[in-house]
Design a protein around this motif. Structure first.
Motif, PDB file in Angstrom:
ATOM      1  N   SER A  45      36.701   6.768   4.474  1.00 33.95           N
ATOM      2  CA  SER A  45      37.387   6.154   5.406  1.00 33.95           C
ATOM      3  C   SER A  45      36.079   5.236   6.058  1.00 33.95           C
ATOM      4  O   SER A  45      34.975   5.638   6.094  1.00 33.95           O
ATOM      5  CB  SER A  45      37.773   7.144   6.650  1.00 33.95           C
ATOM      6  OG  SER A  45      39.052   7.946   5.920  1.00 33.95           O
ATOM      7  N   VAL A  46      36.361   4.204   6.661  1.00 31.96           N
ATOM      8  CA  VAL A  46      35.521   3.695   7.648  1.00 31.96           C
ATOM      9  C   VAL A  46      36.286   3.222   9.030  1.00 31.96           C
ATOM     10  O   VAL A  46      37.399   2.826   8.997  1.00 31.96           O
ATOM     11  CB  VAL A  46      35.180   2.158   7.063  1.00 31.96           C
ATOM     12  CG1 VAL A  46      34.261   1.498   7.984  1.00 31.96           C
ATOM     13  CG2 VAL A  46      34.604   2.176   5.779  1.00 31.96           C
ATOM     14  N   TYR A  47      35.484   3.921  10.010  1.00 30.04           N
ATOM     15  CA  TYR A  47      35.884   3.781  11.329  1.00 30.04           C
ATOM     16  C   TYR A  47      35.507   2.649  12.086  1.00 30.04           C
ATOM     17  O   TYR A  47      34.256   2.472  12.296  1.00 30.04           O
ATOM     18  CB  TYR A  47      35.719   5.107  12.155  1.00 30.04           C
ATOM     19  CG  TYR A  47      36.449   6.204  11.482  1.00 30.04           C
ATOM     20  CD1 TYR A  47      37.696   6.557  11.668  1.00 30.04           C
ATOM     21  CD2 TYR A  47      35.689   7.146  10.548  1.00 30.04           C
ATOM     22  CE1 TYR A  47      38.322   7.713  10.986  1.00 30.04           C
ATOM     23  CE2 TYR A  47      36.331   8.169   9.927  1.00 30.04           C
ATOM     24  CZ  TYR A  47      37.670   8.497  10.085  1.00 30.04           C
ATOM     25  OH  TYR A  47      38.357   9.403   9.732  1.00 30.04           O
ATOM     26  N   LEU A  48      36.136   1.699  12.592  1.00 31.87           N
ATOM     27  CA  LEU A  48      35.665   0.301  13.425  1.00 31.87           C
ATOM     28  C   LEU A  48      36.065   0.702  14.735  1.00 31.87           C
ATOM     29  O   LEU A  48      37.294   0.949  15.056  1.00 31.87           O
ATOM     30  CB  LEU A  48      36.226  -0.753  12.858  1.00 31.87           C
ATOM     31  CG  LEU A  48      35.912  -1.088  11.495  1.00 31.87           C
ATOM     32  CD1 LEU A  48      36.735  -2.153  11.073  1.00 31.87           C
ATOM     33  CD2 LEU A  48      34.412  -1.156  11.213  1.00 31.87           C
ATOM     34  N   THR A  49      35.190   0.887  15.833  1.00 30.74           N
ATOM     35  CA  THR A  49      35.589   0.944  17.202  1.00 30.74           C
ATOM     36  C   THR A  49      34.899  -0.172  18.096  1.00 30.74           C
ATOM     37  O   THR A  49      33.863  -0.695  17.435  1.00 30.74           O
ATOM     38  CB  THR A  49      35.189   2.227  17.632  1.00 30.74           C
ATOM     39  OG1 THR A  49      33.696   2.654  17.577  1.00 30.74           O
ATOM     40  CG2 THR A  49      35.905   3.536  17.006  1.00 30.74           C
TER      41      THR A  49
END
Length: 136
Positions: free
Chosen positions: A28-32
């Motif tokens: 997963s890649v989390y972008l915030t």
């Protein structure tokens, strides 16, 4: 918090992160993103209503915490886990439009290797499980 990168370094690192994650079987890649509010702001600054800079973060979600569901024999092997990748950059309000244009291009290019979510199993469960399940 890790040191904020400039925009070009952030985009190259994000591209690398997205391609390496899509090549793995799972990941997963989390972008915030959130406004970067300073603690030293005064009432005079707030009255002028200048939008604050935006903090953009990307992480791969890896942690060094052991998996509690893993068997004890796997825990003894002590495989070296990859450390968590943390990327961040700060975007000033006057640079937002050009940054988001490039950000969207990088994200779209990195999503080409993603698998489409299988929704058939979820729909089948919902139709067949109309009542309570009881053990016989």
């Amino acid at each position: 918090m890790s040191k904020a990168l400039n925009h070009e370094e952030f985009f190259t690192s994000l591209t690398t992160l997205l391609t390496s994650t899509s090549q793995k079987a799972r990941g997963s890649v989390y972008l915030t993103q959130k406004p970067l509010l300073s603690t030293e702001s005064t009432n005079a600054e707030q009255q002028t209503s200048i939008p604050p800079p935006i903090l953009i973060r990307a992480t791969d979600g890896n942690t060094n915490a052991p998996n509690p569901k893993a068997s004890s024999s796997q825990g003894k092997e002590k495989k070296k886990k990859e450390s968590k990748v943390k990327l961040s950059t700060v975007v000033q309000p006057d640079e937002l439009e050009t940054f988001y244009t490039r950000y969207a291009e990088v994200c779209k290019a990195g999503m080409t290797g993603l698998k489409k979510r299988d929704r058939k199993q979820k729909k089948a469960k919902g139709k067949s499980g109309t009542g309570k399940v009881t053990k016989a």
